[in-house]
Design a protein around this motif. Sequence first.
Motif, short mmCIF file in Angstrom:
data_model
loop_
_atom_site.label_atom_id
_atom_site.label_comp_id
_atom_site.label_asym_id
_atom_site.label_seq_id
_atom_site.Cartn_x
_atom_site.Cartn_y
_atom_site.Cartn_z
N ALA A 243 0.94 -1.56 0.33
CA ALA A 243 -0.15 0.00 -0.11
C ALA A 243 0.67 0.84 0.01
CB ALA A 243 -0.95 0.06 1.38
N VAL A 244 2.31 1.57 1.42
CA VAL A 244 2.79 2.89 1.06
C VAL A 244 3.80 2.47 -0.72
CG1 VAL A 244 4.95 3.39 2.08
CG2 VAL A 244 2.60 2.64 3.25
N THR A 245 3.82 1.59 -1.16
CA THR A 245 4.93 1.25 -2.62
C THR A 245 3.75 2.35 -2.87
OG1 THR A 245 6.47 -0.40 -2.34
CG2 THR A 245 6.10 0.77 -4.21
N VAL A 246 2.60 1.98 -3.33
CA VAL A 246 1.58 2.45 -5.04
C VAL A 246 1.04 4.01 -4.05
CG1 VAL A 246 -0.89 2.47 -5.04
CG2 VAL A 246 0.47 -0.11 -4.87
N ARG A 247 1.12 4.43 -2.98
CA ARG A 247 1.10 5.80 -2.60
C ARG A 247 2.29 6.59 -3.44
NH1 ARG A 247 -1.16 4.56 1.88
NH2 ARG A 247 0.83 5.86 3.29
N SER A 248 3.51 5.88 -2.60
CA SER A 248 4.80 6.19 -2.17
C SER A 248 5.22 7.03 -3.99
CB SER A 248 6.07 6.08 -1.57
OG SER A 248 6.67 6.65 -1.01
N VAL A 249 5.13 5.87 -5.02
CA VAL A 249 5.83 5.97 -6.25
C VAL A 249 4.79 5.89 -7.43
CG1 VAL A 249 7.13 4.05 -7.48
CG2 VAL A 249 7.82 3.79 -4.69
N TYR A 250 3.69 5.64 -6.66
CA TYR A 250 2.78 5.57 -8.23
C TYR A 250 2.07 6.40 -8.06
CZ TYR A 250 4.85 1.22 -9.57
OH TYR A 250 6.21 0.29 -10.12
N ARG A 251 1.78 7.05 -6.91
CA ARG A 251 0.83 8.27 -6.38
C ARG A 251 -0.55 7.79 -6.65
NH1 ARG A 251 2.61 13.95 -8.30
NH2 ARG A 251 4.83 13.99 -7.51
N GLY A 252 -0.33 6.02 -5.82
CA GLY A 252 -1.95 6.04 -6.13
C GLY A 252 -2.78 5.17 -7.01
N GLU A 253 -1.92 4.50 -7.98
CA GLU A 253 -2.25 3.75 -8.69
C GLU A 253 -1.56 3.02 -9.93
OE1 GLU A 253 -4.96 4.56 -12.96
OE2 GLU A 253 -4.71 6.02 -11.98
N ALA A 254 -0.86 1.95 -9.27
CA ALA A 254 -0.24 1.20 -10.22
C ALA A 254 -0.54 0.40 -10.96
CB ALA A 254 0.32 0.25 -9.40
N LYS A 255 -0.37 0.13 -12.36
CA LYS A 255 -0.45 -0.34 -13.42
C LYS A 255 -0.56 -2.00 -13.95
CE LYS A 255 -1.64 4.21 -15.87
NZ LYS A 255 -1.91 5.13 -15.88
N ASN A 256 0.60 -2.53 -13.13
CA ASN A 256 1.02 -3.77 -13.46
C ASN A 256 1.77 -4.16 -12.02
OD1 ASN A 256 3.15 -5.77 -14.18
ND2 ASN A 256 3.02 -4.69 -16.32
N VAL A 257 1.19 -5.81 -11.69
CA VAL A 257 1.53 -5.91 -10.03
C VAL A 257 2.98 -6.67 -11.23
CG1 VAL A 257 0.73 -7.80 -9.09
CG2 VAL A 257 -1.18 -6.68 -10.65
N ASP A 258 3.07 -6.75 -12.19
CA ASP A 258 4.92 -7.72 -11.76
C ASP A 258 6.12 -6.18 -11.53
OD1 ASP A 258 4.05 -9.89 -12.56
OD2 ASP A 258 3.95 -9.42 -14.83
N ALA A 259 5.16 -4.94 -12.11
CA ALA A 259 6.54 -3.83 -11.69
C ALA A 259 6.03 -3.45 -10.27
CB ALA A 259 5.87 -2.80 -12.97
N LEU A 260 4.93 -3.01 -10.28
CA LEU A 260 4.55 -2.75 -9.06
C LEU A 260 5.22 -3.95 -7.49
CD1 LEU A 260 3.38 -2.09 -6.09
CD2 LEU A 260 1.60 -3.13 -6.44
N ASP A 261 5.99 -5.11 -7.91
CA ASP A 261 6.12 -6.52 -7.29
C ASP A 261 7.01 -5.95 -7.04
OD1 ASP A 261 4.39 -7.94 -6.07
OD2 ASP A 261 4.16 -9.23 -7.85
N HIS A 262 7.89 -5.47 -8.29
CA HIS A 262 9.75 -5.24 -8.49
C HIS A 262 10.00 -3.94 -8.19
CE1 HIS A 262 12.80 -4.46 -10.99
NE2 HIS A 262 13.19 -3.27 -10.91
N VAL A 263 9.50 -3.12 -8.15
CA VAL A 263 9.60 -2.08 -7.18
C VAL A 263 9.29 -2.22 -5.29
CG1 VAL A 263 9.34 0.46 -5.99
CG2 VAL A 263 8.71 -0.39 -8.68
N GLU A 264 8.89 -2.96 -5.28
CA GLU A 264 8.32 -3.83 -3.61
C GLU A 264 9.85 -4.01 -3.10
OE1 GLU A 264 6.01 -5.49 -0.63
OE2 GLU A 264 4.56 -5.17 -2.12
N ARG A 265 10.00 -5.03 -4.23
CA ARG A 265 10.99 -5.99 -3.73
C ARG A 265 12.56 -5.18 -3.79
NH1 ARG A 265 8.95 -9.20 -7.82
NH2 ARG A 265 11.14 -8.64 -8.88
N GLN A 266 12.29 -4.02 -4.70
CA GLN A 266 14.11 -3.53 -4.64
C GLN A 266 13.72 -2.50 -3.21
OE1 GLN A 266 16.43 -3.27 -6.89
NE2 GLN A 266 14.69 -5.21 -7.82
N LEU A 267 12.34 -1.96 -2.90
CA LEU A 267 12.43 -1.23 -1.45
C LEU A 267 13.12 -1.52 -0.84
CD1 LEU A 267 9.56 1.00 -2.62
CD2 LEU A 267 12.16 1.87 -3.04
#
Length: 170
Positions: free
Chosen positions: A125-149
Amino acid sequence: MASLMRLFRREEPMADKLYRAVVARARDPLWYVAGEVPDTLEGRFSVLATLLALTDVRLERGGEAARFASVSLAEAFVGDMDAQHRQLGTGDPVMGKKVGGLVGALGGRIGAWRRAVDGTESWTAVTVRSVYRGEAKNVDALDHVERQLRGYWAGLEGTSDEALIAGTLP
């Protein structure tokens, strides 16, 4: 004359090297390619502010020098945002409001990442708000960014205060 030069010399913030290291990390193309963060001013700001927020949370949990570096990191951020927006043509009448808004955006992220790190709010939830400003369009991309963070945070926790202040990032 030498004492006059010292009076007008710009002092480098204590955390200037750390700030530059975080900026370099935020410029990594993987955020924008695999993570699908928009490669725009707003997208780049989101990545930078997210990494700064996590770094600040780590500094807050360190010793006295790290907590002092936290303040210096904020000063480096303000100085950079002021300079960047002047280069973009933002004039003095609106500069304070613009930079103040950016500082507020960083502050909001710091609070959110404190909660994520403490386990009272989900990393996703924090990754979506912080990085994607509330809207992550691709689950794989979101997973990648969350793993990196998560990896970035784990590395921050394993880095000494001294190394971190010196600009050594995991």
